[in-house]
Scaffold this active site. Structure first.
Site, PDB file in Angstrom:
ATOM      1  N   HIS A 143      -3.840  -5.222   0.572  1.00  0.00           N
ATOM      2  CA  HIS A 143      -3.414  -5.618   1.537  1.00  0.00           C
ATOM      3  C   HIS A 143      -3.554  -7.090   2.783  1.00  0.00           C
ATOM      4  O   HIS A 143      -4.313  -7.210   3.712  1.00  0.00           O
ATOM      5  CB  HIS A 143      -4.217  -4.872   2.918  1.00  0.00           C
ATOM      6  CG  HIS A 143      -4.031  -2.937   3.640  1.00  0.00           C
ATOM      7  ND1 HIS A 143      -2.857  -2.905   3.919  1.00  0.00           N
ATOM      8  CD2 HIS A 143      -4.388  -2.053   2.828  1.00  0.00           C
ATOM      9  CE1 HIS A 143      -2.975  -1.142   3.895  1.00  0.00           C
ATOM     10  NE2 HIS A 143      -3.886  -1.075   3.253  1.00  0.00           N
ATOM     11  N   CYS A 151       0.965  -0.460  -0.620  1.00  0.00           N
ATOM     12  CA  CYS A 151       0.157   0.265  -0.428  1.00  0.00           C
ATOM     13  C   CYS A 151       0.750   1.657   0.037  1.00  0.00           C
ATOM     14  O   CYS A 151       1.715   1.766  -0.846  1.00  0.00           O
ATOM     15  CB  CYS A 151      -1.063   0.425   1.078  1.00  0.00           C
ATOM     16  SG  CYS A 151      -2.345   1.318   0.899  1.00  0.00           S
ATOM     17  N   GLU A 200      -0.953  -8.043   4.176  1.00  0.00           N
ATOM     18  CA  GLU A 200      -0.787  -8.789   5.834  1.00  0.00           C
ATOM     19  C   GLU A 200      -2.312  -8.549   7.208  1.00  0.00           C
ATOM     20  O   GLU A 200      -1.865  -9.058   7.507  1.00  0.00           O
ATOM     21  CB  GLU A 200       0.110  -7.961   6.482  1.00  0.00           C
ATOM     22  CG  GLU A 200      -0.555  -6.226   6.801  1.00  0.00           C
ATOM     23  CD  GLU A 200      -0.406  -5.312   5.620  1.00  0.00           C
ATOM     24  OE1 GLU A 200      -1.262  -3.872   5.571  1.00  0.00           O
ATOM     25  OE2 GLU A 200      -0.568  -5.678   4.377  1.00  0.00           O
TER      26      GLU A 200
END
Length: 233
Positions: A174, A96, A176
């Site tokens: 994202h 990002c 993660e």
């Protein structure tokens, strides 16, 4: 093997990416630029470490834009680190804001996206074996333009979603994210952003819980493909 994790604030964490890197044998060294008490006043002094001491660098997301004047005191140091890492051939996995920063450091730019993206969304990918089509969690208003020499790998109606340059990979989404992280993000402003876009925060949490196992597998696949296909010498 050492991985430098650049956490731009206290709730931008490596999550599933960090978990998989640790499983792959990386020792994670995390630095946090803006402490919890300064998130709304992020003009802080920060000295970045020498990228040459690491085998991998992972700059994560942030609630600011790369060109935000409020972070002008430290973002230049991060861009310098990313340029040096690229020149040294040290792989970068930018997430990002991290992907936008890497693009900017190498001659691309950041601009307002065609529209905001928030929630679990699919992407169009040219290389599903490297960047799966998702769904991936999105939370951004900006988009990157590709630096010279980069290859766009995926996109959405909002703009590019992934690119490769040298031994590095940048993704706009994202991978993660965990449910615990999303709860922190919602508590620190994302809940109101969701409502402003006609979304219910609880629906985002429910969807995250429903997609948890598949999202974990996709993130592990992405990290593995990055390490094995892109970051390798």
């Amino acid at each position: 093997m050492r991985a430098l994790i650049i956490q731009h604030d206290h709730i931008s964490l490596p999550g599933l990416i960090g978990e998989r890197l640790a499983q792959r044998g990386y020792e994670l060294e995390a630095v946090t630029i803006v402490p919890a008490g300064r998130r709304h006043a992020p003009t802080v002094d920060f000295s970045f470490p020498d990228p040459g001491g690491y085998d991998l660098i992972v700059p994560l997301g942030a609630p600011w834009s790369v060109d935000d004047e409020a972070i002008g005191g430290w973002v230049g140091g991060e861009l310098k680190l990313l340029r040096e890492a690229h020149a040294l051939g040290i792989p970068v996995l930018g997430v990002c804001f991290g992907a936008q920063a890497l693009a900017t450091a190498l001659g691309g730019s950041v601009e307002r996206a065609a529209h905001a993206e928030l929630g679990w969304l699919g992407i169009e990918t040219d290389v599903p074996e490297l960047v799966p089509p998702g769904p991936w969690f999105q939370s951004h208003y900006d988009r990157f333009t590709l630096p010279p020499g980069a290859v766009e790998l995926a996109r959405s109606t909002a703009g590019p979603q992934a690119y490769r340059i040298g031994r590095s990979l940048g993704v706009q989404f994202h991978p993660e994210l965990t449910e615990e992280m999303l709860r922190m993000w919602l508590d620190h402003g994302l809940a109101q952003e969701a409502r402003d876009q006609g979304l219910e925060p609880q629906d985002l949490l429910t969807r995250t819980r429903e997609l948890g196992r598949g999202a974990r597998r996709r993130t592990f696949d992405l990290v593995d493909a990055f390490l094995d296909r892109v970051a390798r010498p």
